[in-house]
Design a protein around this motif. Structure first.
Motif, PDB file in Angstrom:
ATOM      1  N   ILE A  97       0.858  -1.184   0.000  1.00 18.29           N
ATOM      2  CA  ILE A  97       0.000   0.000   0.000  1.00 18.29           C
ATOM      3  C   ILE A  97       0.892   1.231   0.000  1.00 18.29           C
ATOM      4  O   ILE A  97       1.723   1.410   0.897  1.00 18.29           O
ATOM      5  N   ILE A  98       0.731   2.080  -1.017  1.00 18.46           N
ATOM      6  CA  ILE A  98       1.502   3.321  -1.084  1.00 18.46           C
ATOM      7  C   ILE A  98       0.824   4.369  -0.211  1.00 18.46           C
ATOM      8  O   ILE A  98      -0.375   4.623  -0.349  1.00 18.46           O
ATOM      9  N   ILE A  99       1.569   4.952   0.701  1.00 17.81           N
ATOM     10  CA  ILE A  99       1.012   6.008   1.544  1.00 17.81           C
ATOM     11  C   ILE A  99       1.841   7.286   1.389  1.00 17.81           C
ATOM     12  O   ILE A  99       2.972   7.258   0.913  1.00 17.81           O
ATOM     13  N   LYS A 100       1.245   8.380   1.761  1.00 16.96           N
ATOM     14  CA  LYS A 100       1.878   9.703   1.748  1.00 16.96           C
ATOM     15  C   LYS A 100       2.329  10.129   0.348  1.00 16.96           C
ATOM     16  O   LYS A 100       1.577   9.979  -0.613  1.00 16.96           O
ATOM     17  N   GLY A 101       3.542  10.625   0.232  1.00 17.29           N
ATOM     18  CA  GLY A 101       4.019  11.351  -0.939  1.00 17.29           C
ATOM     19  C   GLY A 101       3.586  10.870  -2.301  1.00 17.29           C
ATOM     20  O   GLY A 101       2.978  11.615  -3.073  1.00 17.29           O
ATOM     21  N   MET A 102       3.886   9.623  -2.639  1.00 14.69           N
ATOM     22  CA  MET A 102       3.611   9.141  -3.984  1.00 14.69           C
ATOM     23  C   MET A 102       2.113   9.064  -4.269  1.00 14.69           C
ATOM     24  O   MET A 102       1.677   9.264  -5.404  1.00 14.69           O
ATOM     25  N   SER A 103       1.315   8.778  -3.240  1.00 11.44           N
ATOM     26  CA  SER A 103      -0.133   8.723  -3.445  1.00 11.44           C
ATOM     27  C   SER A 103      -0.745  10.120  -3.460  1.00 11.44           C
ATOM     28  O   SER A 103      -1.831  10.314  -4.012  1.00 11.44           O
ATOM     29  N   TYR A 104      -0.068  11.099  -2.853  1.00 10.61           N
ATOM     30  CA  TYR A 104      -0.549  12.476  -2.889  1.00 10.61           C
ATOM     31  C   TYR A 104      -0.220  13.140  -4.230  1.00 10.61           C
ATOM     32  O   TYR A 104      -0.997  13.952  -4.738  1.00 10.61           O
ATOM     33  N   ALA A 105       0.943  12.796  -4.796  1.00 10.18           N
ATOM     34  CA  ALA A 105       1.413  13.458  -6.013  1.00 10.18           C
ATOM     35  C   ALA A 105       0.410  13.336  -7.152  1.00 10.18           C
ATOM     36  O   ALA A 105       0.232  14.274  -7.940  1.00 10.18           O
ATOM     37  N   LYS A 106      -0.260  12.201  -7.253  1.00  6.19           N
ATOM     38  CA  LYS A 106      -1.220  11.981  -8.336  1.00  6.19           C
ATOM     39  C   LYS A 106      -2.408  12.929  -8.254  1.00  6.19           C
ATOM     40  O   LYS A 106      -3.147  13.095  -9.236  1.00  6.19           O
ATOM     41  N   CYS A 107      -2.613  13.570  -7.111  1.00 11.43           N
ATOM     42  CA  CYS A 107      -3.742  14.480  -6.926  1.00 11.43           C
ATOM     43  C   CYS A 107      -3.414  15.908  -7.341  1.00 11.43           C
ATOM     44  O   CYS A 107      -4.311  16.755  -7.423  1.00 11.43           O
ATOM     45  N   TYR A 108      -2.145  16.198  -7.586  1.00  9.57           N
ATOM     46  CA  TYR A 108      -1.732  17.529  -8.024  1.00  9.57           C
ATOM     47  C   TYR A 108      -2.010  17.712  -9.511  1.00  9.57           C
ATOM     48  O   TYR A 108      -2.006  16.747 -10.281  1.00  9.57           O
ATOM     49  N   LYS A 109      -2.243  18.960  -9.923  1.00  7.71           N
ATOM     50  CA  LYS A 109      -2.448  19.252 -11.343  1.00  7.71           C
ATOM     51  C   LYS A 109      -1.234  18.822 -12.156  1.00  7.71           C
ATOM     52  O   LYS A 109      -1.360  18.333 -13.278  1.00  7.71           O
ATOM     53  N   ASN A 110      -0.055  19.027 -11.590  1.00  7.50           N
ATOM     54  CA  ASN A 110       1.198  18.566 -12.196  1.00  7.50           C
ATOM     55  C   ASN A 110       1.920  17.728 -11.147  1.00  7.50           C
ATOM     56  O   ASN A 110       2.511  18.274 -10.214  1.00  7.50           O
ATOM     57  N   SER A 111       1.863  16.405 -11.288  1.00  8.70           N
ATOM     58  CA  SER A 111       2.379  15.515 -10.244  1.00  8.70           C
ATOM     59  C   SER A 111       3.861  15.712  -9.980  1.00  8.70           C
ATOM     60  O   SER A 111       4.328  15.518  -8.861  1.00  8.70           O
TER      61      SER A 111
END
Length: 394
Positions: A97-111
């Motif tokens: 399970i990917i948590i924190k940074g890498m899973s948050y990056a996909k939510c940015y307009k520019n990952s």
């Protein structure tokens, strides 16, 4: 906030919302803006926004273009390592399970604007041995001093990989609530991505982001990037999150007031509507200054030891003694090197711990200076914790 700090926050708001709202750039101090970006590891976010502003001095654009490309080179190297680790785990059929940074990056307009210094994965304790072997075969160096029974810490080509078998166990605050048990449910209800790769559901992703910030606030603070993450997550998952359920969980976790203050900052800085807020302009100004003046993880490099000392029972020299010479059980739990060693070797473990800490902090003299600074900063932090609603959580 000074003028440059205000512009800095406005640029982040434009970048994460992908808008080109005009910003008054008068009074900006380039060197301060550059230092803020270095401190909070978000040069890309600022560069992306500057590119869409008219009348930005070419000198500033050139400076940030160079900083952005440097940041992207590091990002690219780390992403290559991350993808390699995920590929091997998938090939070996190890659920992670990917948590924190890498899973948050996909939510940015520019990952790519969401930089990462490490990758955090949760796996079953039954798969830990296989995961350790994979990371070793990929050239990973196991870091004993930062590992324990529930997290194994690896370095691969200067990229950090943390393998967790459980989360929420740190006990940094509010020990009356079982966070580890709560996040066990988050692990059990993780959402399939591809092959053996999973992430938390939107609900648990937001709850964990808030919990993680509370943990860091109690240990030394959190920086602008964590606040930005929360704003981005709330915008990205707005239609999927049941706010009533979210607030219910936060209330049971004793994090409702803290979350309200975080959401106040998100609304004030980035214009993100998040429901409940607890606005106090005087308090928020002090909190904002504290967040902006720290790094990605706040003031942890200064506060790290003084916070740990303050958590010990007793007073004065007794606290320092208990921190310097923790119990045999504590040393076994938090030092994998010492885990299987007999009690007779406890003095050796203390010596190893002292040498390692002194080396990590730049030598004994620098360490003593940091302790002195930390003691002064500790009083400020206590006030910030109270303002943020964490006064009873330490």
């Amino acid at each position: 906030m000074n003028q440059t700090e205000r512009i800095y926050i406005q640029l982040i708001a434009n970048s994460i919302k992908d808008t080109h709202k005009k910003i008054d750039m008068s009074g900006i101090e380039e060197n301060i803006l550059v230092e803020l970006c270095k401190l909070h590891k978000n040069t890309g976010l600022i560069y992306g926004a500057l590119m869409n502003q008219k009348d930005v001095p070419q000198k500033i654009l050139d400076t940030f273009e160079k900083g952005f490309f440097t940041e992207m080179m590091i990002y690219s190297k780390r992403t290559t390592v991350f993808e390699l680790v995920l590929k091997e785990l998938n090939q070996q059929k190890i659920k992670h399970i990917i948590i924190k940074g890498m899973s948050y990056a996909k939510c940015y307009k520019n990952s790519e604007f969401r930089t990462m210094s490490d990758m955090d994965l949760v796996i079953s304790p039954n798969d830990l041995e296989k995961a350790d072997r994979i990371l070793s075969e990929l050239g990973g160096r196991f870091v004993y001093e930062k590992s324990n029974d529930k997290v194994h810490y690896y370095k691969i080509k200067n990229t950090i990989i943390e393998i967790h078998t459980s989360i929420g166990y740190a006990g940094s605050f509010n020990r009356t609530f079982n966070y580890e048990k709560y996040f066990k449910k988050a692990v059990d209800e993780s959402v399939y991505q591809k092959e053996c790769t999973y992430e938390f559901s939107p609900h648990y992703k937001v709850v964990y982001a808030i919990y993680h910030m509370a943990k860091h606030f109690c240990e030394g603070g959190c920086g602008v990037r964590m606040i930005t993450d929360l704003a981005v997550l709330m915008e990205f998952y707005r239609q999927e999150i049941n706010m009533e359920m979210l607030w219910g969980d936060l209330e049971r976790m004793h994090l409702e007031k803290f979350a309200m203050n975080l959401y106040t900052i998100c609304r004030t800085w980035f214009g993100v509507e998040t429901g409940k807020t607890n606005y106090d302009s005087k308090n928020m100004e002090a909190v904002e200054t504290y967040i902006i003046s720290g790094g990605v993880f706040g003031h942890d490099t200064i506060l790290r030891d003084s916070v740990q000392i303050s958590k010990q029972q007793g007073s004065g020299l007794i606290k320092i003694f208990r921190w310097a010479f923790p119990s045999y059980c504590h040393m076994r739990e938090y030092s994998l090197w010492f885990k299987e060693k007999p009690a007779v070797l406890l003095p050796v473990a203390y010596l190893e711990r002292f040498i390692r800490n002194a080396r990590e902090r730049g030598g004994i003299l620098k360490w003593l200076r940091k302790l002195e600074q930390g003691n002064k900063a500790n009083d400020i932090q206590k006030n910030i914790l109270e303002m943020m609603g964490l006064e009873n959580e330490r």
